[in-house]
Design a protein around this motif. Structure first.
Motif, PDB file in Angstrom:
ATOM      1  N   TRP A  71       0.849  -1.193   0.000  1.00 36.36           N
ATOM      2  CA  TRP A  71       0.000   0.000   0.000  1.00 36.36           C
ATOM      3  C   TRP A  71       0.880   1.237   0.000  1.00 36.36           C
ATOM      4  N   LYS A  72       0.426   2.294  -0.675  1.00 40.56           N
ATOM      5  CA  LYS A  72       1.137   3.574  -0.689  1.00 40.56           C
ATOM      6  C   LYS A  72       0.210   4.635  -0.099  1.00 40.56           C
ATOM      7  N   THR A  73       0.753   5.490   0.741  1.00 43.43           N
ATOM      8  CA  THR A  73      -0.012   6.568   1.363  1.00 43.43           C
ATOM      9  C   THR A  73       0.111   7.830   0.526  1.00 43.43           C
ATOM     10  N   PHE A  74      -1.023   8.470   0.268  1.00 41.39           N
ATOM     11  CA  PHE A  74      -1.061   9.729  -0.466  1.00 41.39           C
ATOM     12  C   PHE A  74      -1.734  10.773   0.418  1.00 41.39           C
ATOM     13  N   ASN A  75      -1.178  11.976   0.404  1.00 39.32           N
ATOM     14  CA  ASN A  75      -1.715  13.100   1.166  1.00 39.32           C
ATOM     15  C   ASN A  75      -2.237  14.162   0.206  1.00 39.32           C
ATOM     16  N   ALA A  76      -2.939  15.135   0.755  1.00 41.90           N
ATOM     17  CA  ALA A  76      -3.477  16.233  -0.054  1.00 41.90           C
ATOM     18  C   ALA A  76      -2.380  16.829  -0.928  1.00 41.90           C
ATOM     19  N   GLY A  77      -2.706  17.039  -2.206  1.00 43.67           N
ATOM     20  CA  GLY A  77      -1.755  17.597  -3.158  1.00 43.67           C
ATOM     21  C   GLY A  77      -1.025  16.543  -3.970  1.00 43.67           C
ATOM     22  N   GLU A  78      -1.208  15.269  -3.630  1.00 40.89           N
ATOM     23  CA  GLU A  78      -0.543  14.197  -4.370  1.00 40.89           C
ATOM     24  C   GLU A  78      -1.539  13.497  -5.290  1.00 40.89           C
ATOM     25  N   SER A  79      -1.018  12.775  -6.285  1.00 41.79           N
ATOM     26  CA  SER A  79      -1.884  12.110  -7.262  1.00 41.79           C
ATOM     27  C   SER A  79      -1.248  10.815  -7.741  1.00 41.79           C
ATOM     28  N   PHE A  80      -2.058   9.998  -8.413  1.00 45.49           N
ATOM     29  CA  PHE A  80      -1.558   8.779  -9.031  1.00 45.49           C
ATOM     30  C   PHE A  80      -2.402   8.473 -10.252  1.00 45.49           C
ATOM     31  N   ASN A  81      -1.848   7.649 -11.140  1.00 46.43           N
ATOM     32  CA  ASN A  81      -2.531   7.229 -12.366  1.00 46.43           C
ATOM     33  C   ASN A  81      -2.932   5.763 -12.265  1.00 46.43           C
ATOM     34  N   VAL A  82      -4.053   5.432 -12.900  1.00 52.60           N
ATOM     35  CA  VAL A  82      -4.533   4.060 -12.945  1.00 52.60           C
ATOM     36  C   VAL A  82      -4.889   3.751 -14.402  1.00 52.60           C
TER      37      VAL A  82
END
Length: 104
Positions: A71-82
């Motif tokens: 699992w990866k943690t993301f905080n406000a302001g971060e993004s990822f692609n699927v």
């Protein structure tokens, strides 16, 4: 980008997981669509039909992407692609305010 100009908004909400996840569809002037949504605490599995850019606007979430074992943690302001036609998992402890952009 903190706002979208010259858009149409679909009034009916997209509601999932017994109301713990909801979003509204926004249609931009060029015809592309995005959803602006909110997730309450819980663990969810989402299926994609198109490529998606997921941007976290507020809160925090843990994401398990397809083919990954951690699992990866993301905080406000971060993004990822699927990628299209896959599933990914989301864990929300407090809340998650997000924008999903659909791409081809």
């Amino acid at each position: 980008m903190s706002q979208f100009d010259n858009v149409s908004v679909i009034k009916k909400a997209n509601v999932y997981f017994d109301g713990k996840v909801s979003s509204r569809t926004v249609v931009l002037s060029d015809g592309t669509t995005k959803t602006l949504g909110f997730m309450q605490p819980g663990e969810f599995v989402f299926d994609t039909s198109k490529k998606e850019l997921m941007e976290l606007l507020g809160g925090q979430w843990d994401i398990l992407l397809p083919g990954e074992s951690e699992w990866k943690t993301f905080n406000a302001g971060e993004s990822f692609n699927v990628d299209a036609n896959v599933s990914f998992k989301v864990k929300v402890v407090d809340f998650a305010d997000y924008c999903c952009s659909y791409t081809d």
